[in-house]
Scaffold this active site. Structure first.
Site, short mmCIF file in Angstrom:
data_model
loop_
_atom_site.label_atom_id
_atom_site.label_comp_id
_atom_site.label_asym_id
_atom_site.label_seq_id
_atom_site.Cartn_x
_atom_site.Cartn_y
_atom_site.Cartn_z
N CYS A 2 0.84 -1.19 0.00
CA CYS A 2 0.00 0.00 0.00
C CYS A 2 0.87 1.24 0.00
CB CYS A 2 -0.90 0.00 1.23
SG CYS A 2 -1.84 -1.53 1.44
N SER A 362 11.04 -12.19 -6.90
CA SER A 362 12.25 -11.81 -7.62
C SER A 362 13.49 -12.41 -6.96
CB SER A 362 12.39 -10.28 -7.66
OG SER A 362 12.92 -9.79 -6.44
#
Length: 614
Positions: A2, A362
């Site tokens: 967020c 990742s």
């Protein structure tokens, strides 16, 4: 994942306050971080704002600001707590009732029950603000490695904070701030701003692994975690390999907790290939994503496609192209100059990935914790010879040896020049990595600017091998202020959450305690990771030299960007030497010296100065 922002002071405020209006504008500016919901909580002396990107528990009951049932405590939270299921079970064993399935509610309850002590229990990436309306105390907390950003200004009585730098311009008191000269000097040395400073005097970052306490108009910053026991483990390599795989597998597993679609970045290199392979142990269908270039010497997308075929992932690849407008958008989200050109393909990669998934895993962090950079090998070779190597070797090479525009990994000359600059950085400038501008060069570019900047200190580091000190310095500074800034800013610009299993703090503590030779030995880098990968990914992945997310900026300045560079240079501020910058461009365009990265750093600064300085 967020975006958060807020304001706290030592007097009562309400919705009619000018600061409420300014906070609304600030939150509008970070709508990309949280397109799913918006909220502001007013609490006597504090305003807490939130933009939500729904990842875990998609219901409205999990929206923020999140309030305790008693109404005394409020949380605005950016990030993920990966071990929230285990923490929730611990709380429920104590009789705590949960009304949602979100990690946000678990975090709030932990803070209410245990206070600041609970922060060290969190395994995740996070930046959050927690307000206690009884004590009138605000906590601003940042994760161990600084994966999630948190900028703030404290003026001696009140505090303003935000997930991004540029939106802070909406607060009247933060307009027309002076440029931080030490930060500017740091930028041209490192390609990023080192430490916890920003380009502006008066705006800083909450340090990684720390929390800031604001109470009664005063602030106090405290650390809750630090790496220790470096190189202290005595276990065998076989035992280390087994435990490393177990920790990495669990790090991947807990990062696959989500109520939205997820995938992975796959470059075809070792780090991302191993992560993608481990994800397949927990999901039958994994989407992977890569980005390529038209310039073949910089493009490794064919490797990614090949690995995806072997692993059996559903792979999406795209070729990236540059535009000035893209660079401007990127700078807006960064908020300050950062001259790592790999932000461009990463911006495009995140944009493409978000069309398919909301979360991507990742391989970030593997190079820093496992010894993956080529400069570590160079330092391992050079350390014994450093006392006799001349610090002026770099200037001799710069003066007499021409070079072209190709990828440095394919050029022995560029590798030699990089090694010489590493020697100069260590012996002359007192640094632990090659610098973009050595101090003697920076003095020609910057006129009337402080040249020496503070560097992140590694306590007690000088008794350690040079490579170990370099790895620790990279973790504390380069990784935090370049790699993780790029990952967060570019992904969140497209409402995408990126998770990094190699930066699970349990894994990092484990590998940094191992002997250095488990990471680098006999000319082999990331030895531990290569060993576990032998049964997981194709041999070509294990044996292929590291490529990196390089970008052909050198060719751009001899062609597409030359005119734009000259236009922006013409309006450069007085402290940038136009004469020196023009000399660099002339040498570059005649193919005598590859000044691509130096020109890029000037160009990025000039773009930021004209369009986004507030």
């Amino acid at each position: 994942m967020c975006g958060i922002a807020g304001y706290a002071t030592d007097h009562t405020i309400d919705k009619n306050s000018l600061f409420y209006e300014q906070l609304c504008a600030c939150l509008d500016d970070i709508a990309h971080r949280g397109p799913d919901d918006f909220g502001i909580e007013v609490k006597n002396q504090a305003l807490l704002g939130h933009r939500r990107l729904s990842i875990i528990d998609l219901s409205s009951e999990a929206n923020q600001p999140f309030r305790s049932k008693c109404g005394n405590y409020t949380l605005v939270f950016n990030g993920e707590i990966y071990n929230y299921v285990e923490l929730r079970n611990q709380l429920e064993s104590q009789g705590i009732v949960h009304y949602t399935t979100s990690d946000t509610e678990v975090l709030l309850n932990l803070l209410v029950v245990e206070g600041e002590r609970c922060i060290s229990k969190l395994n995740g990436m996070f930046a959050f603000g927690f307000y206690d309306s009884i004590e009138r105390k605000l906590l601003l907390v940042r994760d161990r490695f600084g994966k999630k950003p948190l900028f703030y200004n404290y003026d001696g009585s009140s505090i303003v904070f935000c997930s991004e730098l540029y939106p802070l311009r909406h607060f009247d008191k933060l307009r027309n701030l002076e440029i931080n000269q030490q930060a500017l000097s740091s930028y041209f040395s490192c390609q990023f701003i080192s430490g916890n400073e920003t380009i502006y005097k008066g705006i800083n970052q909450v340090p990684a692994a720390s929390y800031l306490v604001y109470e009664a108009g005063k602030v106090d910053t405290r650390s809750y975690w630090r790496l220790n026991e470096i190189g202290s483990s005595a276990i065998s390599f076989a035992e280390a390999k087994e435990q490393f795989l177990e920790l990495l597998r669990d790090a991947v597993k807990v990062r696959m907790r989500a109520d939205v679609p997820l995938g992975a970045f796959l470059s075809g290199g070792l780090d991302s290939s191993v992560i993608s392979r481990l994800m397949l142990e927990f999901s039958d269908n994994v989407k992977t994503f890569s980005m390529g270039f038209e310039d073949a010497s910089y493009d490794e997308s064919s490797h990614a496609i090949s690995v995806a075929d072997v692993l059996g992932t559903e792979h999406i690849n795209k070729i990236t192209r540059i535009s000035i407008e893209d660079i401007k958008d990127i700078l807006k989200h960064l908020g300050q100059p950062m001259a790592d050109p790999s932000v461009i393909p990463f911006w495009e990669l995140c944009k493409q990935t978000r069309e398919y998934v909301t979360v991507a895993l990742s391989g970030d962090g593997a190079d820093e914790i496992l010894g993956g950079y080529k400069r570590y090998l160079a330092a391992n070779t050079l350390e014994a010879a450093l006392p006799v190597l001349p610090g002026f070797l770099s200037s001799l090479l710069d003066r007499f040896v021409p070079e072209g525009y190709g990828y440095y990994g394919n050029s022995w000359l560029k590798k030699l020049r990089l090694s010489a600059r590493l020697v100069a950085a260590i012996k002359v400038d007192g640094r632990l990595s090659p610098t973009l501008y050595l101090d003697r060069e920076k003095s020609q570019l910057l006129q009337g600017i402080i040249q020496k900047e503070s560097q992140s200190a590694i306590d007690g580091g000088f008794h350690r091998p040079l490579v170990r000190r370099m790895m620790l310095a990279d973790m504390h500074d380069y990784m935090k202020n370049d790699i993780l800034v790029k990952v967060d800013s570019m992904s969140m610009a497209h409402s995408l959450e990126v998770r990094s299993p190699f930066l699970d703090y349990r894994l990092v503590e484990f590998v940094t305690a191992l002997p250095l030779e488990y990471a680098i030995a006999g000319g082999l880098q990331k030895r531990l990771l290569r060993e576990i990968a032998r049964d997981m990914v194709p041999k070509t992945v294990i044996n292929r030299p590291k490529h990196g997310f390089a970008v052909p900026v050198s060719k751009w300045f001899a062609t597409a960007l030359k005119a734009d560079f000259l236009e922006y240079l013409d309006q450069a501020p007085a402290f940038i030497s136009k004469c020196y910058a023009n000399r660099l461009l002339k040498e570059h365009c005649c193919n005598y010296k590859d000044h691509g990265l130096k020109l890029w750093s000037i160009f990025i600064f000039l773009l930021w100065y004209r369009h986004y300085k507030f």
